[in-house]
Enzyme design. Structure first.
Site, PDB file in Angstrom:
ATOM      1  N   GLU A  42      54.999  39.142  29.968  1.00 12.46           N
ATOM      2  CA  GLU A  42      56.014  39.798  30.806  1.00 12.46           C
ATOM      3  C   GLU A  42      56.490  38.818  31.859  1.00 12.46           C
ATOM      4  O   GLU A  42      56.051  37.666  31.892  1.00 12.46           O
ATOM      5  CB  GLU A  42      55.442  41.077  31.432  1.00 12.46           C
ATOM      6  CG  GLU A  42      54.216  40.844  32.280  1.00 12.46           C
ATOM      7  CD  GLU A  42      53.345  42.105  32.431  1.00 12.46           C
ATOM      8  OE1 GLU A  42      52.993  42.424  33.568  1.00 12.46           O
ATOM      9  OE2 GLU A  42      53.030  42.748  31.418  1.00 12.46           O
ATOM     10  N   LYS A  90      57.052  37.211  35.689  1.00 15.40           N
ATOM     11  CA  LYS A  90      56.355  37.165  36.966  1.00 15.40           C
ATOM     12  C   LYS A  90      57.412  37.341  38.050  1.00 15.40           C
ATOM     13  O   LYS A  90      58.164  36.422  38.373  1.00 15.40           O
ATOM     14  CB  LYS A  90      55.607  35.849  37.152  1.00 15.40           C
ATOM     15  CG  LYS A  90      54.775  35.857  38.429  1.00 15.40           C
ATOM     16  CD  LYS A  90      53.701  34.799  38.419  1.00 15.40           C
ATOM     17  CE  LYS A  90      52.704  35.009  39.543  1.00 15.40           C
ATOM     18  NZ  LYS A  90      53.295  34.976  40.881  1.00 15.40           N
ATOM     19  N   LYS A 115      54.182  29.024  34.941  1.00 12.15           N
ATOM     20  CA  LYS A 115      55.288  28.822  35.888  1.00 12.15           C
ATOM     21  C   LYS A 115      56.531  28.174  35.288  1.00 12.15           C
ATOM     22  O   LYS A 115      56.482  27.566  34.225  1.00 12.15           O
ATOM     23  CB  LYS A 115      54.787  27.906  37.017  1.00 12.15           C
ATOM     24  CG  LYS A 115      53.738  28.538  37.884  1.00 12.15           C
ATOM     25  CD  LYS A 115      54.405  29.345  38.947  1.00 12.15           C
ATOM     26  CE  LYS A 115      53.410  29.664  40.044  1.00 12.15           C
ATOM     27  NZ  LYS A 115      54.048  30.206  41.215  1.00 12.15           N
TER      28      LYS A 115
HETATM   29  S1  IVH Z   1      49.350  41.277  37.263  1.00 10.78           S
HETATM   30  C1  IVH Z   1      45.103  40.911  37.581  1.00 10.78           C
HETATM   31  N1  IVH Z   1      51.809  41.041  36.528  1.00 10.78           N
HETATM   32  O1  IVH Z   1      51.704  37.916  41.067  1.00 10.78           O
HETATM   33  C2  IVH Z   1      46.526  40.609  37.636  1.00 10.78           C
HETATM   34  N2  IVH Z   1      51.239  40.291  38.686  1.00 10.78           N
HETATM   35  O2  IVH Z   1      48.992  36.386  41.784  1.00 10.78           O
HETATM   36  C3  IVH Z   1      47.168  41.297  38.732  1.00 10.78           C
HETATM   37  N3  IVH Z   1      53.123  39.405  39.962  1.00 10.78           N
HETATM   38  O3  IVH Z   1      50.361  39.486  43.766  1.00 10.78           O
HETATM   39  C4  IVH Z   1      48.586  41.053  38.816  1.00 10.78           C
HETATM   40  N4  IVH Z   1      54.649  39.749  38.425  1.00 10.78           N
HETATM   41  O4  IVH Z   1      52.525  40.386  43.081  1.00 10.78           O
HETATM   42  C5  IVH Z   1      50.929  40.821  37.503  1.00 10.78           C
HETATM   43  N5  IVH Z   1      53.988  40.912  35.711  1.00 10.78           N
HETATM   44  C6  IVH Z   1      53.097  40.715  36.694  1.00 10.78           C
HETATM   45  C7  IVH Z   1      53.471  40.157  37.926  1.00 10.78           C
HETATM   46  C8  IVH Z   1      52.502  39.945  38.900  1.00 10.78           C
HETATM   47  C9  IVH Z   1      54.422  39.315  39.646  1.00 10.78           C
HETATM   48  C10 IVH Z   1      52.556  38.970  41.248  1.00 10.78           C
HETATM   49  C11 IVH Z   1      51.783  40.041  41.937  1.00 10.78           C
HETATM   50  C12 IVH Z   1      50.505  39.413  42.395  1.00 10.78           C
HETATM   51  C13 IVH Z   1      50.665  37.999  41.993  1.00 10.78           C
HETATM   52  C14 IVH Z   1      49.401  37.571  41.301  1.00 10.78           C
END
Ligand code: IVH
Length: 677
Positions: free
Chosen positions: A121, A123, A321
């Protein structure tokens, strides 16, 4: 049904339909009702809740904007810790392979074993929040904080219309915590900053900061004005919910419950992850929001718990990234560009830097006020942002890296294109070139303005032709229009001889005009049609107007200091006068009499009040104007006479207070009759 029960039923009905419309609009992106109808439902609900406060509930759509400013944010202990993700900085496909290799190793899989299935998905670049739904109702929203304890931002999160206040199910679980990202779309971010810039306020550096700043805004009313969005990407605590077996299944289920889930996602093996990474990289600029990478997650929740986590990062997820959209570089020069409306835009020439996928060498500094506020200087190290199709901009300066002796930048006082005075009016954020029709940067705009129906009325001189005439170098100044020949015109693309002849005839016909039209056509800043009429009436001749001092201009009704200054600056410049003289030499004529306000009331302002014995209002006005006078709507110190009829009101009182001479109808007729032939 009792009356109270009927109201309660209507309230429930309204809430359900508003929630459905919100879902259609914000989650499905497919509006179901016109805005006006939505507003009507919303107001009806607000009214009913105001009449029956006992019917108010926390999941009512009216609660999206409510409450008083918070004192601070209460701490919230997360029932399930909010983890972060390991970052894979290798931006090539090796990044995805390395993750798959680690997962397989941890799971003890051999080379011949079947591939692991992953979910991929985006980020999102925003702020992580945990939404807690109890029995289907949003009861709490918290930021991530340190992962253990966050801040209670429920009031602000309630204002985000993409977030359902109630889950769309008849059998909600007792507890369901949804995790996701609050973000700001790029277009919403641009409009937010544009508005701030126009007010001369501080702008946000990027959408993430704007989203985070909005959520942590202590006044929910301000948060409500920020157009925030949300995507769900995971779970926190759940009780009594049949959690699907896979991560992709969880997201599908959340979508069914009414939560926004981004559709840019896929499920597959490591090869699919690589394809997804490349596909999104190619489309990154076209996405409506910022992302800083993609996220890969082991799809099976059973395998996820088998893998567990190290420190605060799960072994089952990684963020892969993309190159950054913000980079540091240095300012080599600051140049000023002139737009087609005369607006001066400072632009930083930069040491080349790779940002947002391209090499950037220029970045906008927006306007005079912004460059002052940010204090960008030549030699400075600056943060450059380039995201999406938006032009690169300097979003901040690193003050501790400033070289000694770097001088503050001053906007030029002269237009860099035509040398006319550049002015920044009080309260304005932009500096502008006052050259108007003589400035090459504004040439096309000036010609179109000049030719428009309400100005010189040159039929057929539209955008396409002006574009060609200017680009081909045939017309450089307004007088050039009157020197055009049939041959030159017929040379233009798609210009038949007949249309060329028609255009020439229209140009020729425009030579006979009126003074107000001519004044308006010159494109003097702040001189619209009405002011042009006032000026013509007051001064009578163009020469009188051109020689008028600021004080003399201030005598004109409706002309204040800004307008007076603008007119004076315009005619004080020799090249503007030169254009006017050349136009006159090209045979442009108006009957001075028409505009010159000859007659007993020349240059006089008259106010009518009350009912006159014989003349209607319109007749009186026509009579006054035919004698060179001007009829104003209100009495001021500049009013010459007030004509008073029966049942006169406050205008009479004001005239008496200011000592303005009074006339009755007979007096008016006598005054006019004495001179009117
Ligand atoms: S999963 C255990 N999915 O990235 C995983 N995080 O460093 C928990 N983020 O603070 C997060 N898109 O704000 C996940 N598709 C996504 C994401 C995502 C952005 C951000 C989230 C978190 C940081 C993780």
């Amino acid at each position: 049904m009792t009356a109270v029960a009927a109201v309660a039923a209507r309230v429930a009905e309204l809430r359900a339909s508003i929630a459905a419309h919100d879902h259609a609009y914000y989650v499905l992106d497919a509006p179901t009702v016109p805005d006006a109808e939505y507003d009507r439902l919303f107001r009806e609900l607000q009214a009913l809740e105001a009449e029956h406060p006992d019917l108010a509930t926390p999941d009512s759509p009216t609660r999206r904007v409510s409450g008083r400013p918070l004192e601070g944010f209460a701490p919230v202990t997360h029932r399930v810790a909010m983890l972060s993700i390991r970052t894979e900085t290798d931006t090539t496909e090796a990044g995805a392979r390395a993750f798959d290799g680690r997962v397989r190793r941890e799971l003890g899989l051999a080379d011949g074993d079947p591939p692991v299935v992953y979910a991929a998905e985006l980020k999102f670049d925003g702020l992580a929040v945990n939404l807690r739904y109890e029995d289907g109702v949003l009861v709490q929203a918290a930021t991530r904080g340190d992962g253990e304890t966050g801040e209670d931002v429920t009031q602000n999160v309630r204002t985000i219309r993409a977030i359902p206040l109630r889950l769309t199910t008849d059998a909600p679980p007792p507890v369901l915590e949804v995790r996701g990202e609050v973000y700001l779309r790029r277009d919403d971010f641009e409009s937010l900053n544009e508005a701030a810039r126009n007010r001369g306020d501080k702008t946000f550096v990027n959408p993430r900061n704007a989203a985070a700043g909005s959520i942590r805004q202590l006044d929910p009313a301000i948060a409500a004005q920020r157009p925030l969005s949300f995507f769900a990407y995971g779970l926190g605590e759940t009780q009594g919910w049949a959690v699907p077996a896979t991560h992709s299944g969880v997201l599908d289920a959340l979508l069914v419950l009414g939560l926004p889930v981004c559709h840019e996602r896929t499920v597959g093996t490591v090869d699919d992850l690589i394809r997804f990474h490349a596909d999104i990289a190619a489309r990154r600029d076209a996405l409506p929001f910022d992302i800083d990478g993609v996220v890969y997650k082991v799809d099976s929740l059973a395998l996820q718990s088998q893998l567990g986590f190290v420190t605060r990062e799960p072994r089952w997820a990684v963020a892969h990234k993309y190159p950054p959209q913000e980079m540091l570089t240095t300012v080599e020069a600051i140049e000023v560009q002139v737009g087609r409306t005369g607006k001066l835009t400072p632009v930083a020439r930069l040491a080349p830097v790779f940002v947002g996928g391209v090499t950037v060498t220029n970045a906008t500094l927006h306007n005079a006020s912004e460059i002052e506020r940010k204090d960008v200087r030549v030699g400075d190290t600056v943060i450059v942002r380039r995201a999406g199709d938006v032009i690169p901009e300097v979003v901040g300066v690193m003050p501790d890296r400033r070289p000694p002796g770097a001088a503050p930048f001053a906007m030029p006082c002269a237009c860099p294109v035509c040398g006319s005075l550049a002015v920044r009016e009080e309260g304005e954020v932009d500096s502008r070139c006052s050259g108007g029709l003589i400035c090459a940067a504004q040439r096309k705009q000036a010609l179109l303005h000049f030719a428009q129906r309400r100005a010189m009325d040159i039929d057929g001189l539209g955008e396409k032709i002006v574009e060609q005439l200017v680009d081909a170098g045939i017309v450089r100044t307004l007088p050039d229009l009157y020197r055009l020949g049939l041959l030159k015109l017929a040379e233009l693309e798609r210009m038949a001889e007949k249309s060329a002849a028609n255009l020439l005839a229209a140009i020729d016909a425009s030579r006979q005009t009126t003074l107000p039209r001519f004044l308006f056509a010159l494109g003097i800043r702040h001189v619209g049609e009405a002011t042009a009429k006032d000026l013509a009436r007051h001064f009578g001749t163009l020469d009188a107007l051109m020689d008028a001092s600021v004080e003399a201009l201030l005598q004109v009704e409706q002309v204040g200091p800004v307008v007076a200054e603008s007119i004076h600056t315009f005619f004080a410049q020799p090249h503007q006068r030169e254009v006017v003289e050349q136009l006159r030499a090209c045979g442009i004529r108006w009957s001075e009499g028409e505009a010159a306000a000859k007659g007993p009331l020349a240059g006089k302002t008259v106010v009518l009040t009350g009912t006159l014995p014989t003349l209607t209002r319109d007749a009186a006005q026509a009579l006054i104007e035919s004698c060179g006078g001007r009829v104003a709507g209100s009495v001021s110190a500049k009013t010459h006479f007030v004509v008073v009829g029966s049942e006169a009101g406050s205008k009479l009182a004001r005239a008496q207070a200011l000592g303005v001479p009074l006339l009755d109808e007979a007096g008016l007729l006598e005054l006019l009759g004495a001179v009117v032939p």
